[in-house]
Design a protein around this motif. Structure first.
Motif, PDB file in Angstrom:
ATOM      1  N   TYR A   1       0.855  -1.194   0.000  1.00 28.73           N
ATOM      2  CA  TYR A   1       0.000   0.000   0.000  1.00 28.73           C
ATOM      3  C   TYR A   1       0.883   1.232   0.000  1.00 28.73           C
ATOM      4  CZ  TYR A   1      -3.742  -3.177   1.192  1.00 28.73           C
ATOM      5  OH  TYR A   1      -4.650  -4.197   1.163  1.00 28.73           O
ATOM      6  N   SER A   2       0.372   2.302  -0.551  1.00 29.94           N
ATOM      7  CA  SER A   2       1.102   3.568  -0.496  1.00 29.94           C
ATOM      8  C   SER A   2       1.038   4.090   0.935  1.00 29.94           C
ATOM      9  CB  SER A   2       0.479   4.586  -1.455  1.00 29.94           C
ATOM     10  OG  SER A   2      -0.789   4.993  -0.973  1.00 29.94           O
TER      11      SER A   2
ATOM     12  N   LYS B   1       0.135   6.978   1.850  1.00 28.57           N
ATOM     13  CA  LYS B   1      -1.114   7.720   2.013  1.00 28.57           C
ATOM     14  C   LYS B   1      -2.275   6.768   2.297  1.00 28.57           C
ATOM     15  CE  LYS B   1      -4.190  10.998  -0.193  1.00 28.57           C
ATOM     16  NZ  LYS B   1      -4.486  11.853  -1.317  1.00 28.57           N
ATOM     17  N   ASP B   2      -2.379   5.685   1.519  1.00 28.34           N
ATOM     18  CA  ASP B   2      -3.458   4.715   1.741  1.00 28.34           C
ATOM     19  C   ASP B   2      -3.336   4.064   3.118  1.00 28.34           C
ATOM     20  OD1 ASP B   2      -4.526   5.212  -0.749  1.00 28.34           O
ATOM     21  OD2 ASP B   2      -3.573   3.481  -1.698  1.00 28.34           O
TER      22      ASP B   2
ATOM     23  N   GLU C   1      -4.471   6.429   5.857  1.00 28.68           N
ATOM     24  CA  GLU C   1      -5.929   6.507   5.910  1.00 28.68           C
ATOM     25  C   GLU C   1      -6.535   5.238   6.504  1.00 28.68           C
ATOM     26  OE1 GLU C   1      -6.923   7.621   1.897  1.00 28.68           O
ATOM     27  OE2 GLU C   1      -6.204   9.677   2.219  1.00 28.68           O
TER      28      GLU C   1
END
Length: 77
Positions: free
Chosen positions: A21-22, A24-25, A28
């Motif tokens: 996953y990035s 950012k992801d 979140e």
């Protein structure tokens, strides 16, 4: 299944590309702002599961195992 071998100074770790996953992801998913992983890694890299997070260019990539590890660390007893 595609895997990538990142050579580390401490050890070799194989990361499964299906579970990446990035930053950012991942941030979140943890209920935090989009830059949480970046800031946490910059200040406290030892809080991450070894080999679970990498900076590639300007992006942070983290495994699902690394996200779960951070979730466990966020739970207060």
């Amino acid at each position: 299944m595609t895997t990538v071998n990142f050579n580390m100074k401490e050890q070799d770790v194989i990361m499964n590309l299906d579970n990446l996953y990035s930053g950012k992801d991942a941030s979140e998913m943890l209920g935090k702002s989009g830059n949480y992983i970046r800031q946490l890694y910059a200040k406290y890299p030892n809080r991450f599961l070894p080999g679970s997070c990498r900076k590639i260019g300007r992006e942070f990539i983290i495994t699902i195992e690394g996200i779960e590890y951070l979730k466990k660390g966020m739970i207060k007893k």
